[in-house]
Design a protein around this motif. Structure first.
Motif, PDB file in Angstrom:
ATOM      1  N   ALA A  77      34.843  27.784  46.485  1.00 25.99           N
ATOM      2  CA  ALA A  77      34.525  29.574  45.186  1.00 25.99           C
ATOM      3  C   ALA A  77      36.140  29.441  44.495  1.00 25.99           C
ATOM      4  O   ALA A  77      37.226  28.886  44.689  1.00 25.99           O
ATOM      5  N   GLY A  78      35.901  30.157  43.710  1.00 26.89           N
ATOM      6  CA  GLY A  78      37.449  30.238  43.097  1.00 26.89           C
ATOM      7  C   GLY A  78      38.540  31.312  43.694  1.00 26.89           C
ATOM      8  O   GLY A  78      38.094  31.164  45.128  1.00 26.89           O
ATOM      9  N   ARG A  79      39.153  31.689  43.085  1.00 26.23           N
ATOM     10  CA  ARG A  79      39.831  33.124  43.836  1.00 26.23           C
ATOM     11  C   ARG A  79      39.765  34.225  42.731  1.00 26.23           C
ATOM     12  O   ARG A  79      39.356  35.269  42.241  1.00 26.23           O
ATOM     13  N   LEU A  80      40.212  35.408  44.508  1.00 27.68           N
ATOM     14  CA  LEU A  80      40.469  37.010  43.603  1.00 27.68           C
ATOM     15  C   LEU A  80      41.071  37.372  44.460  1.00 27.68           C
ATOM     16  O   LEU A  80      42.275  37.010  45.672  1.00 27.68           O
ATOM     17  N   PRO A  81      42.112  38.382  44.277  1.00 31.39           N
ATOM     18  CA  PRO A  81      43.474  39.219  43.554  1.00 31.39           C
ATOM     19  C   PRO A  81      43.365  39.550  45.244  1.00 31.39           C
ATOM     20  O   PRO A  81      42.115  39.935  45.504  1.00 31.39           O
ATOM     21  N   THR A  82      44.363  39.604  46.081  1.00 31.14           N
ATOM     22  CA  THR A  82      44.594  40.570  47.122  1.00 31.14           C
ATOM     23  C   THR A  82      45.310  41.297  47.665  1.00 31.14           C
ATOM     24  O   THR A  82      45.395  42.248  45.581  1.00 31.14           O
ATOM     25  N   GLU A  83      44.823  42.376  48.229  1.00 24.58           N
ATOM     26  CA  GLU A  83      45.188  43.652  47.824  1.00 24.58           C
ATOM     27  C   GLU A  83      46.444  43.897  47.279  1.00 24.58           C
ATOM     28  O   GLU A  83      46.999  44.711  46.578  1.00 24.58           O
ATOM     29  N   LEU A  84      47.442  42.718  48.436  1.00 30.95           N
ATOM     30  CA  LEU A  84      48.823  42.983  47.623  1.00 30.95           C
ATOM     31  C   LEU A  84      49.018  42.801  45.612  1.00 30.95           C
ATOM     32  O   LEU A  84      49.958  43.293  45.386  1.00 30.95           O
ATOM     33  N   GLY A  85      48.094  41.584  45.872  1.00 30.87           N
ATOM     34  CA  GLY A  85      47.970  41.338  44.368  1.00 30.87           C
ATOM     35  C   GLY A  85      48.112  42.183  43.263  1.00 30.87           C
ATOM     36  O   GLY A  85      48.350  42.603  42.311  1.00 30.87           O
ATOM     37  N   LEU A  86      46.798  42.973  43.899  1.00 31.93           N
ATOM     38  CA  LEU A  86      46.190  44.734  43.027  1.00 31.93           C
ATOM     39  C   LEU A  86      47.701  45.910  42.773  1.00 31.93           C
ATOM     40  O   LEU A  86      47.443  45.875  41.424  1.00 31.93           O
ATOM     41  N   ARG A  87      47.856  45.533  43.582  1.00 30.06           N
ATOM     42  CA  ARG A  87      49.069  46.438  43.887  1.00 30.06           C
ATOM     43  C   ARG A  87      50.379  46.063  43.153  1.00 30.06           C
ATOM     44  O   ARG A  87      50.856  46.534  41.711  1.00 30.06           O
ATOM     45  N   PHE A  88      50.655  44.267  42.519  1.00 27.92           N
ATOM     46  CA  PHE A  88      51.363  43.695  41.996  1.00 27.92           C
ATOM     47  C   PHE A  88      51.235  43.759  40.342  1.00 27.92           C
ATOM     48  O   PHE A  88      51.697  44.252  39.345  1.00 27.92           O
ATOM     49  N   PHE A  89      49.782  44.076  39.788  1.00 32.12           N
ATOM     50  CA  PHE A  89      49.347  44.250  39.012  1.00 32.12           C
ATOM     51  C   PHE A  89      49.184  45.392  38.040  1.00 32.12           C
ATOM     52  O   PHE A  89      49.748  45.908  37.153  1.00 32.12           O
TER      53      PHE A  89
END
Length: 360
Positions: A77-89
């Motif tokens: 599959a492709g990628r999804l943002p992690t919770e860490l990634g969402l917080r960074f975003f």
């Protein structure tokens, strides 16, 4: 805007993100927030404002995965943002939008109409329903009842050492508390204590009445006999700061059942429903949202309430006309909320409610 403590990779690692890496990550998150689906390298290469091959995008996504910002739910599959990634975003890249004029009018008109037709709780319920309808997720509000104006106090003897203290508010709500009294307290003391309080609290909020009673405590001990003065103090203290003075309103849970794409989504929503049933946990989280001047965002397991459901809360503090905190209002939904649109919506709704309730 104020957000909860960021959980982002160390600054040294963030410095490894080139402008190209940031743009790829931004596009990945934007696509995820819009669709909830994993994003592949070929799809991203078509979305980017620059010309990059899918292979080059894939290499960058691998770097983002090593930083903990994205993950692959399946091998192919492709990628999804992690919770860490969402917080960074949210903390570093989110560009807050603005409300459309029609949305502002709908919110203001709805809350103001509710203020003419309903009591304090009715205004909060209408505001929460409006937010839920506009965002298509669950609306929540927790507030104190301290800005409700008081009308009358009565005391009724139940047993030799117990009495019922009854507090009636202008909006018609009634609060009852069983309080201890002295066996030697004469019946006339109940009437005298009620008359003393009614002369000082009628038309005041609970906070104002508390201040008045505290100021006149010594005078009460002079004007009233010792047992009656103690009844006044005990009776009023039974309301001040009581846990039931915090009320929670949740509206629009059914919206969370819309647009489910997999069994995992259904399980997440089931867990979120269980979270919303935990009144204390939701109120505690909203109380954290009260600790600041702006909107706060809580994402997934960085808050223990959402450790299983992986949900997000966007909330803003509610203030009265004197800028005192009286609660918090917001929305709860999946982590792929449209943060850029919902943040200003929550902020504006909280300000309209504060204005209406404060009579400003």
């Amino acid at each position: 805007m104020m957000r909860s403590a960021p959980l982002v990779p160390p600054a040294a690692n963030l410095s490894l993100l080139t402008e190209r890496s940031r743009e790829i990550f931004r596009q990945l998150v934007d696509s995820y927030l819009a669709t909830g689906e994993p994003v592949g390298s070929r799809q991203l290469s078509r979305l980017l404002p620059m010309t990059l091959s899918p292979a080059s995008v894939r290499n960058v996504m691998q770097d983002l995965e090593e930083l903990g910002l994205v993950y692959s739910p399946h091998t192919s599959a492709g990628r999804l943002p992690t919770e860490l990634g969402l917080r960074f975003f949210v903390d570093s890249m989110l560009q807050i939008g603005d409300l459309e004029d029609a949305e502002r009018v709908r919110i203001a008109a709805g809350v103001e109409a509710a203020s003419h037709a309903h009591d304090f709780e009715g205004v909060l319920a209408e505001a929460t329903s409006l937010l839920s309808g506009l965002t298509r997720v669950a609306g929540v509000v927790a507030a104190t009842k301290e800005n409700v104006r008081l009308k009358q106090v009565d005391f009724v003897r139940l047993e030799p050492e117990r009495a019922l203290a009854i507090l009636v508010a202008d909006d018609g709500t009634v609060e009852n508390r069983v309080i201890p009294v002295s066996r030697d307290l004469p019946p006339s003391a109940l009437i005298e204590a009620a008359n003393y309080l009614n002369a000082r609290i009628t038309g005041r909020t609970l906070a104002e009445a508390r201040e008045t009673i505290e100021t006149s405590r010594q005078a009460a001990q002079v004007e009233l006999d010792q047992l009656t003065a103690r009844l006044v103090e005990t009776g009023f203290a039974s309301w001040a700061g009581a846990p039931s003075d915090r009320q929670l309103i949740v509206r629009g849970q059914a919206h969370l059942l819309e647009d489910l794409t997999a069994a995992a989504d259904l399980e997440r929503v089931r867990l979120l429903f269980a979270d919303l049933e935990t009144k204390t946990g939701v109120i505690d989280l909203l109380e954290r949202a009260e600790q600041g001047d702006g909107v706060r965002i809580f994402i997934g397991s960085e808050n223990k309430l959402f450790s299983l459901s992986g949900s997000s809360l966007i909330a803003a503090p509610l203030r009265d006309s004197e800028r005192r905190i009286i609660g918090a209002l917001g929305v709860i939904g999946p982590t792929r909320l449209n943060y850029a649109r919902i943040v200003p919506m929550v902020d504006y709704t909280a300000k309209v409610v504060a204005r209406v309730l404060g009579g400003a």
